[in-house]
Design an enzyme around this catalytic site. Structure first.
Site, short mmCIF file in Angstrom:
data_model
loop_
_atom_site.label_atom_id
_atom_site.label_comp_id
_atom_site.label_asym_id
_atom_site.label_seq_id
_atom_site.Cartn_x
_atom_site.Cartn_y
_atom_site.Cartn_z
CE LYS A 106 9.02 16.88 7.87
NZ LYS A 106 9.09 15.92 6.77
N GLY A 167 10.79 13.98 -1.96
CA GLY A 167 10.21 13.13 -2.98
C GLY A 167 11.04 12.95 -4.22
CB ALA A 193 13.44 15.38 2.25
N GLY A 194 14.75 13.03 0.46
CA GLY A 194 15.66 12.86 -0.66
C GLY A 194 16.30 11.50 -0.81
CG ASN A 215 6.13 9.31 3.18
OD1 ASN A 215 5.29 9.96 3.79
ND2 ASN A 215 5.77 8.28 2.44
CB THR A 216 8.86 9.41 -1.59
OG1 THR A 216 8.18 10.58 -1.10
CG2 THR A 216 8.37 9.12 -2.99
#
Lengths: 265, 71
Positions: A106, A167, A193-194, A215-216
């Protein structure tokens, strides 16, 4: 009988490798390893991201993440997170590949500390170098069509536009841009992301993209295992809704019950 | 018996190590499993089979990395 079992769908394949889940999850920011392991299981994901960092020489008892990830169960996608130049990203990718799991990476080349938005010029340089070295590059990028097209031309295995900054949890800020990238590219498009909550994931999948990496949103949820379950359902629901084809949007109401058979006045 | 030591940068920290050691010896010194660590010597990756035969020399910069949690 489940809806997913009956709904015809193309397999989720990247560079010839098929995955069961369209949800890819990270391994960072969890409060403890037990929570991460449980959240991964609940998410249904079969690909997880990992980062490359120095071993802590003075605390060798503190083992790397691999002690908590079953490589039989999860495909490891190493990232180049934290790299600000093409040269750094290439260095991290080479180190990751040397760990001996696979040739996927990645690719992340950050251009700004506050927004963590990608430096697309450096990203393209790194992508070309790594593709030339036999890597399967999954490139984290802006929601910019031209950069996405250039990354595809460079030979990337997948292109990963952001929904919003890493994040941030702001959700899909530009559905049109992501939809356009998906429509124009031949390689898989994975939104990375996001995403902040399940509805974000669902709306993102409804754009027709091939998958989501997050992830977050899971790790920082009050209950990561519950959120991982929600994300699994949301990704499946969004995918199914996309495949089902939504009704047209109208500016006027159309009754659902028939006019015929109404009582006389 | 020689008691010569060399100065090596390991993960950015200066370390004094006995002379005449291999990279595999260095990993053993830090109690690291060579299967779980990737080694870079002076910016070049050293593959696992070569760790045993690659000497660590005075002034070398060694990086020992592994996978950690990330997104």
């Amino acid at each position: 009988m489940t809806a997913t079992a009956t709904m015809p769908d193309t397999p989720f394949t990247i560079a010839g490798r098929s995955f069961h889940s369209r949800l890819i999850v990270g391994t960072g920011k969890y409060r403890d390893h037990e929570t991460m392991v449980a959240a991964h299981a609940a998410s249904g994901a079969d690909m997880v991201t990992v980062a490359v960092r120095r071993v802590d020489l003075d605390r060798t008892k503190e083992a790397g993440i691999l002690h908590h990830l079953d490589p039989e169960k999860y495909f490891l996608l190493a990232n180049t997170a934290g790299c600000y130049t093409a040269a750094d990203a290439v260095r991290y990718a080479r180190l990751a590949r040397e760990a001996g799991f696979n040739e996927f990476v990645k690719l992340e080349v950050i251009g700004d500390q506050e927004t963590l938005l990608p430096d697309v010029a450096e990203l393209l340089v790194a992508a070309r170098t790594l593709v030339g070295e036999g890597f399967q590059v999954l490139a984290y990028t802006n929601d910019d069509l031209i950069t996405a097209l250039r990354l595809e031309d460079a030979g990337c295995a997948a292109v990963m536009p952001l929904a919003s900054p890493i994040g941030s949890g702001l959700g899909l800020l530009n559905p049109y841009a992501v939809r356009t990238i998906k429509r124009r590219l031949k390689v898989p498009v994975i939104v990375d992301a996001g995403v902040g909550t399940a509805s974000d994931a669902c709306i993102t999948m409804e754009q027709g993209v091939d998958g989501i990496l997050m992830n977050t949103a899971i790790a920082e949820a009050a209950d990561p295992v519950l959120m991982a379950t929600a994300m699994r359902h949301a990704v499946e629901a969004g995918r199914l809704a996309y495949l089902a084809g939504r009704m047209p949007r109208r500016e006027v109401a159309v009754p659902s019950s028939p006019f015929e058979g109404m009582l006389g006045r | 018996m020689t008691t010569a030591t060399i100065r090596v940068l390991v993960n950015g920290e200066a370390r004094h190590l006995p002379d005449g050691q291999s990279l595999l010896d260095l990993l053993r010194h830090f109690e690291l499993d060579p299967r779980a660590v990737v080694v870079e010597l002076n910016r070049a990756i050293v593959r696992r089979p070569a760790l045993d035969t690659t000497p660590v020399q005075d002034g070398d910069a060694v990086e020992l990395v592994h996978f950690v949690g990330g997104g």
